[in-house]
Design a protein around this motif. Structure first.
Motif, PDB file in Angstrom:
ATOM      1  N   CYS A  27       0.577  -0.957   0.039  1.00  0.00           N
ATOM      2  CA  CYS A  27       0.453   0.175   0.074  1.00  0.00           C
ATOM      3  C   CYS A  27       1.245   1.062  -0.318  1.00  0.00           C
ATOM      4  N   CYS A  28       1.532   1.310   0.672  1.00  0.00           N
ATOM      5  CA  CYS A  28       3.135   2.519   0.521  1.00  0.00           C
ATOM      6  C   CYS A  28       3.697   2.280  -1.158  1.00  0.00           C
ATOM      7  N   ALA A  29       3.636   1.712  -1.817  1.00  0.00           N
ATOM      8  CA  ALA A  29       3.851   1.315  -3.220  1.00  0.00           C
ATOM      9  C   ALA A  29       2.753   2.513  -4.274  1.00  0.00           C
ATOM     10  N   GLY A  30       1.350   2.394  -3.193  1.00  0.00           N
ATOM     11  CA  GLY A  30       0.957   2.765  -3.886  1.00  0.00           C
ATOM     12  C   GLY A  30       0.230   3.905  -3.390  1.00  0.00           C
ATOM     13  N   LEU A  31       0.587   4.204  -2.758  1.00  0.00           N
ATOM     14  CA  LEU A  31       0.368   5.553  -2.005  1.00  0.00           C
ATOM     15  C   LEU A  31       1.485   6.390  -2.318  1.00  0.00           C
ATOM     16  N   ALA A  32       2.580   5.525  -2.559  1.00  0.00           N
ATOM     17  CA  ALA A  32       3.842   6.468  -3.223  1.00  0.00           C
ATOM     18  C   ALA A  32       3.379   6.748  -5.142  1.00  0.00           C
ATOM     19  N   ASN A  33       3.036   6.390  -5.819  1.00  0.00           N
ATOM     20  CA  ASN A  33       2.716   6.836  -7.135  1.00  0.00           C
ATOM     21  C   ASN A  33       1.382   7.265  -7.195  1.00  0.00           C
ATOM     22  N   ALA A  34       0.578   7.630  -6.058  1.00  0.00           N
ATOM     23  CA  ALA A  34      -0.446   8.539  -6.368  1.00  0.00           C
ATOM     24  C   ALA A  34       0.276  10.032  -6.110  1.00  0.00           C
ATOM     25  N   SER A  35       1.046   9.687  -5.114  1.00  0.00           N
ATOM     26  CA  SER A  35       1.534  11.672  -4.871  1.00  0.00           C
ATOM     27  C   SER A  35       2.555  12.146  -5.667  1.00  0.00           C
ATOM     28  N   MET A  36       2.681  11.117  -7.088  1.00  0.00           N
ATOM     29  CA  MET A  36       3.195  11.921  -8.062  1.00  0.00           C
ATOM     30  C   MET A  36       2.097  12.260  -8.827  1.00  0.00           C
ATOM     31  N   SER A  37       0.819  11.939  -9.077  1.00  0.00           N
ATOM     32  CA  SER A  37       0.307  13.546  -9.913  1.00  0.00           C
ATOM     33  C   SER A  37       0.305  14.860  -8.941  1.00  0.00           C
ATOM     34  N   LEU A  38       0.187  14.874  -7.966  1.00  0.00           N
ATOM     35  CA  LEU A  38       0.084  15.836  -6.831  1.00  0.00           C
ATOM     36  C   LEU A  38       1.767  16.205  -7.279  1.00  0.00           C
ATOM     37  N   ILE A  39       2.119  16.114  -7.487  1.00  0.00           N
ATOM     38  CA  ILE A  39       3.482  16.387  -8.087  1.00  0.00           C
ATOM     39  C   ILE A  39       3.612  17.006  -9.581  1.00  0.00           C
ATOM     40  N   LYS A  40       2.753  16.555  -9.946  1.00  0.00           N
ATOM     41  CA  LYS A  40       2.423  16.999 -11.454  1.00  0.00           C
ATOM     42  C   LYS A  40       1.197  18.040 -11.882  1.00  0.00           C
ATOM     43  N   LEU A  41       0.548  18.482 -10.826  1.00  0.00           N
ATOM     44  CA  LEU A  41      -0.442  19.286 -10.338  1.00  0.00           C
ATOM     45  C   LEU A  41      -0.110  20.395 -11.119  1.00  0.00           C
ATOM     46  N   PRO A  42       0.739  21.026 -10.649  1.00  0.00           N
ATOM     47  CA  PRO A  42       0.853  22.647 -10.617  1.00  0.00           C
ATOM     48  C   PRO A  42       0.464  22.516 -12.565  1.00  0.00           C
ATOM     49  N   VAL A  43       2.059  22.006 -13.572  1.00  0.00           N
ATOM     50  CA  VAL A  43       1.695  22.040 -14.253  1.00  0.00           C
ATOM     51  C   VAL A  43       0.856  21.639 -15.244  1.00  0.00           C
ATOM     52  N   GLU A  44      -0.503  20.504 -14.867  1.00  0.00           N
ATOM     53  CA  GLU A  44      -1.605  20.497 -15.150  1.00  0.00           C
ATOM     54  C   GLU A  44      -2.664  21.523 -15.090  1.00  0.00           C
ATOM     55  N   ILE A  45      -2.372  22.147 -14.224  1.00  0.00           N
ATOM     56  CA  ILE A  45      -3.718  23.173 -13.542  1.00  0.00           C
ATOM     57  C   ILE A  45      -3.290  24.529 -14.986  1.00  0.00           C
ATOM     58  N   VAL A  46      -2.272  25.001 -14.967  1.00  0.00           N
ATOM     59  CA  VAL A  46      -1.457  25.903 -16.103  1.00  0.00           C
ATOM     60  C   VAL A  46      -2.080  25.975 -17.370  1.00  0.00           C
ATOM     61  N   GLN A  47      -1.938  24.185 -17.616  1.00  0.00           N
ATOM     62  CA  GLN A  47      -1.987  23.819 -19.366  1.00  0.00           C
ATOM     63  C   GLN A  47      -4.021  24.046 -19.787  1.00  0.00           C
ATOM     64  N   TRP A  48      -4.149  23.902 -18.374  1.00  0.00           N
ATOM     65  CA  TRP A  48      -5.393  23.817 -18.731  1.00  0.00           C
ATOM     66  C   TRP A  48      -6.298  24.698 -18.244  1.00  0.00           C
ATOM     67  N   PHE A  49      -6.234  25.634 -18.119  1.00  0.00           N
ATOM     68  CA  PHE A  49      -6.572  27.055 -17.929  1.00  0.00           C
ATOM     69  C   PHE A  49      -5.628  28.092 -19.150  1.00  0.00           C
ATOM     70  N   ILE A  50      -4.768  27.619 -19.595  1.00  0.00           N
ATOM     71  CA  ILE A  50      -4.146  28.463 -20.822  1.00  0.00           C
ATOM     72  C   ILE A  50      -5.571  27.448 -22.160  1.00  0.00           C
ATOM     73  N   ASN A  51      -5.652  26.242 -22.168  1.00  0.00           N
ATOM     74  CA  ASN A  51      -6.028  25.728 -22.607  1.00  0.00           C
ATOM     75  C   ASN A  51      -7.346  25.870 -23.091  1.00  0.00           C
ATOM     76  N   LEU A  52      -8.298  26.654 -21.449  1.00  0.00           N
ATOM     77  CA  LEU A  52      -9.545  27.461 -21.642  1.00  0.00           C
ATOM     78  C   LEU A  52      -9.659  28.665 -21.784  1.00  0.00           C
ATOM     79  N   ILE A  53      -8.760  28.862 -21.817  1.00  0.00           N
ATOM     80  CA  ILE A  53      -9.046  30.574 -22.283  1.00  0.00           C
ATOM     81  C   ILE A  53      -8.839  30.740 -23.628  1.00  0.00           C
ATOM     82  N   PRO A  54      -9.839  31.037 -24.557  1.00  0.00           N
ATOM     83  CA  PRO A  54      -9.018  31.742 -26.080  1.00  0.00           C
ATOM     84  C   PRO A  54      -8.732  32.902 -26.356  1.00  0.00           C
ATOM     85  N   CYS A  55      -8.262  34.233 -24.626  1.00  0.00           N
ATOM     86  CA  CYS A  55      -7.936  35.436 -24.879  1.00  0.00           C
ATOM     87  C   CYS A  55      -6.367  35.059 -25.234  1.00  0.00           C
TER      88      CYS A  55
END
Length: 73
Positions: free
Chosen positions: A45-73
């Motif tokens: 279960c600790c290995a699964g927790l470590a793998n799930a935390s990788m999505s938290l590490i990638k979160l800032p880049v995904e959020i900025v890309q989501w906002f850039i793709n969402l707004i057309p201006c």
């Protein structure tokens, strides 16, 4: 990315900074989970927790890309 969208970047920046804090927490969880998994490989279960935390590490880049793709201006 499609092009320069400064409005989307500026709107998404506060959310990216908030998610940066979460990604630092994810990095700490990943390190602890990796160490526990190396010490005791029976704790799968600790290995699964470590793998799930990788999505938290990638979160800032995904959020900025989501906002850039969402707004057309």
């Amino acid at each position: 990315m499609g092009g320069c969208k400064p409005c989307a970047f500026l709107i998404g920046l506060p959310f990216a900074l908030l998610s940066l804090i979460l990604s630092l927490l994810g990095a700490v969880i990943w390190i602890i989970g990796s160490v526990v998994t190396c010490i005791c490989p029976c704790c799968i279960c600790c290995a699964g927790l470590a793998n799930a935390s990788m999505s938290l590490i990638k979160l800032p880049v995904e959020i900025v890309q989501w906002f850039i793709n969402l707004i057309p201006c």
